[in-house]
Design a protein around this motif. Structure first.
Motif, PDB file in Angstrom:
ATOM      1  N   PRO A 171      18.058  49.621  38.055  1.00  0.00           N
ATOM      2  CA  PRO A 171      17.393  50.055  39.173  1.00  0.00           C
ATOM      3  C   PRO A 171      16.226  48.861  39.584  1.00  0.00           C
ATOM      4  O   PRO A 171      16.424  48.600  40.822  1.00  0.00           O
ATOM      5  N   LYS A 172      15.552  47.975  38.846  1.00  0.00           N
ATOM      6  CA  LYS A 172      14.896  47.090  39.013  1.00  0.00           C
ATOM      7  C   LYS A 172      15.882  45.936  39.741  1.00  0.00           C
ATOM      8  O   LYS A 172      15.272  45.350  40.792  1.00  0.00           O
TER       9      LYS A 172
ATOM     10  N   TRP B 177      18.435  44.391  46.973  1.00  0.00           N
ATOM     11  CA  TRP B 177      18.623  45.204  48.182  1.00  0.00           C
ATOM     12  C   TRP B 177      17.296  45.212  48.740  1.00  0.00           C
ATOM     13  O   TRP B 177      17.216  44.962  50.199  1.00  0.00           O
ATOM     14  N   PHE B 178      15.973  45.121  48.381  1.00  0.00           N
ATOM     15  CA  PHE B 178      14.872  45.270  48.979  1.00  0.00           C
ATOM     16  C   PHE B 178      13.889  44.121  48.743  1.00  0.00           C
ATOM     17  O   PHE B 178      12.726  44.139  49.209  1.00  0.00           O
ATOM     18  N   ASN B 179      14.385  43.035  48.012  1.00  0.00           N
ATOM     19  CA  ASN B 179      13.549  41.901  47.647  1.00  0.00           C
ATOM     20  C   ASN B 179      12.326  42.246  46.906  1.00  0.00           C
ATOM     21  O   ASN B 179      11.275  41.623  47.175  1.00  0.00           O
ATOM     22  N   SER B 180      12.353  43.357  46.052  1.00  0.00           N
ATOM     23  CA  SER B 180      11.329  43.776  45.306  1.00  0.00           C
ATOM     24  C   SER B 180      11.301  43.165  44.202  1.00  0.00           C
ATOM     25  O   SER B 180      11.761  43.487  43.078  1.00  0.00           O
ATOM     26  N   ARG B 181      10.464  41.925  44.235  1.00  0.00           N
ATOM     27  CA  ARG B 181      10.748  40.966  43.012  1.00  0.00           C
ATOM     28  C   ARG B 181       9.498  40.875  42.057  1.00  0.00           C
ATOM     29  O   ARG B 181       9.595  40.956  40.677  1.00  0.00           O
TER      30      ARG B 181
ATOM     31  N   THR C  10      16.931  38.169  36.529  1.00  0.00           N
ATOM     32  CA  THR C  10      16.971  39.549  36.913  1.00  0.00           C
ATOM     33  C   THR C  10      16.170  40.686  36.339  1.00  0.00           C
ATOM     34  O   THR C  10      16.050  41.727  36.748  1.00  0.00           O
TER      35      THR C  10
ATOM     36  N   SER D  70      25.490  42.433  44.470  1.00  0.00           N
ATOM     37  CA  SER D  70      24.993  43.927  44.080  1.00  0.00           C
ATOM     38  C   SER D  70      25.968  44.933  44.095  1.00  0.00           C
ATOM     39  O   SER D  70      26.019  45.986  43.341  1.00  0.00           O
TER      40      SER D  70
ATOM     41  N   LEU E 117      18.653  46.270  41.186  1.00  0.00           N
ATOM     42  CA  LEU E 117      19.303  46.500  42.466  1.00  0.00           C
ATOM     43  C   LEU E 117      18.073  46.332  43.529  1.00  0.00           C
ATOM     44  O   LEU E 117      18.437  46.212  44.705  1.00  0.00           O
ATOM     45  N   SER E 118      16.772  46.680  43.294  1.00  0.00           N
ATOM     46  CA  SER E 118      15.518  46.630  44.133  1.00  0.00           C
ATOM     47  C   SER E 118      15.310  45.102  44.506  1.00  0.00           C
ATOM     48  O   SER E 118      15.073  44.885  45.463  1.00  0.00           O
ATOM     49  N   ILE E 119      15.605  44.260  43.526  1.00  0.00           N
ATOM     50  CA  ILE E 119      15.431  42.870  44.001  1.00  0.00           C
ATOM     51  C   ILE E 119      16.586  42.556  44.836  1.00  0.00           C
ATOM     52  O   ILE E 119      16.435  41.905  45.841  1.00  0.00           O
TER      53      ILE E 119
END
Length: 334
Positions: free
Chosen positions: A87-88, A94-98, A186, A36, A90-92
């Motif tokens: 943005p999506k 950094w925050f595991n927001s999949r 991704t 990232s 990086l959210s995956i």
């Protein structure tokens, strides 16, 4: 819902779904945080570089020419294109927001592919501008007026929308059941989503290949023809200095074209035919074609275009002059 539950459901049967799960880069999940870092830096550079390019072109009267107006359009497309995915992504990382809703996935797919198509159209328009400037220099200002440039930009935008809008519409109208909702990617790339369905994908695959032909192949051929004509004219000039000067006016465009078409062509070929390519390699290639052009375009044009280079250097020189003066005033307030 955990990732393990999702995969277990996928192995049992086909099912309807309301969201997808973006894996990121499969096989290297433990390294997502490190991957990232360069992605984030490239995104920041793309935003700053392209925003600065638009500002310079808008404020410098000497840059109110067709080539730079097309470049400003290209910079705007690059900003939106990278923002559609990063943005999506990086959210995956950094925050595991999949998780991403089906509607959100299709919207992202539309913007990614339509903006890439628009960018190809702008490159084609820029090639036409170079052709007129070198092959018909006396008529350049009369052929490529501001209204004509605006219309060419509008055509590139409308073409991107018209070409790509059927992709998500075909998915909505034709696909109901999926083998899994796990996308090993991704972002929501067309074929990555289509390959998850239990239904026949022949029409979607055929349409995707057709659009790929019209965008990648046809645009590339037209650009190549324009530069073939340009090369003939340049080689026919009497002096070496004139040839070098004419070639220099095209060099930035050629570099930008290579930066755009090379990664997108490699990614498209590996996705459809590179079955032996490791998944992490394929996903990285697919991300490069969205990130590399937005990063390189401002750098290439800043280095190769005298007016833009002088404006950028002028900003840094002003800062160097202001900084010691400001420091001196702090040290000697009276």
């Amino acid at each position: 819902m955990t990732l393990g539950t999702v995969i277990a459901m996928a192995n049992s049967s086909c099912f309807t779904l309301s969201s997808f799960i973006l894996i990121g880069i499969p096989g290297v999940e433990n390294a997502h945080i490190w991957i990232s870092i360069p992605f984030f830096l490239m995104y920041v550079i793309a935003l700053l570089g392209n925003s600065s390019l638009i500002f310079i072109i808008k404020t410098e009267s000497c840059l109110q020419q067709p080539m730079y107006m097309f470049l400003a359009m290209l910079a705007a497309i690059d900003i939106i294109l990278s923002t559609t995915t990063m943005p999506k992504m990086l959210s995956i990382f950094w925050f595991n927001s999949r998780e991403i809703a089906v509607g959100g996935c299709l919207v992202q797919m539309f913007f990614i592919h339509s903006l890439a198509t628009m960018e190809s159209g702008i490159f084609l328009a820029m090639a036409f501008d170079r052709y007129v400037a070198i092959c018909e220099p006396l008529h350049h200002t009369t052929i490529l007026t501001n209204p004509v440039v605006a219309k060419m930009g509008l055509v590139a935008v409308l073409r991107g929308v018209i070409y790509i809008l059927p992709l998500p519409l075909l998915i909505i109208t034709r696909f109901t059941y999926y083998k899994t909702n796990v996308i090993s990617h991704t972002y929501c790339e067309h074929m990555a989503v289509v390959n998850l369905t239990c239904d026949d994908i022949f029409i979607n695959n055929l349409y995707g290949l057709t659009i790929g032909f019209f965008v990648l192949i046809l645009d590339s051929v037209l650009i190549a023809v324009s530069y073939f004509k340009i090369t003939q004219v340049i080689l026919g000039l009497t002096t070496l200095e004139a040839r070098l000067k004419s070639f220099k006016t095209c060099s930035s465009h050629i570099c930008a074209i290579l930066a755009f078409y090379t990664p997108i062509t490699i990614s498209s070929l590996t996705h459809r035919f590179g079955h032996n390519v490791a998944p992490p390699v394929h996903i990285l290639l697919a991300n490069f074609y969205l990130l590399v052009p937005p990063v390189l375009n401002p750098v290439v044009y800043a280095v190769r275009t005298k007016q833009i280079r002088q404006r950028v250097l002028g900003v840094f020189r002003k800062r160097e002059v202001i900084s010691p003066l400001y420091t001196s005033s702090l040290e000697n307030p009276h």
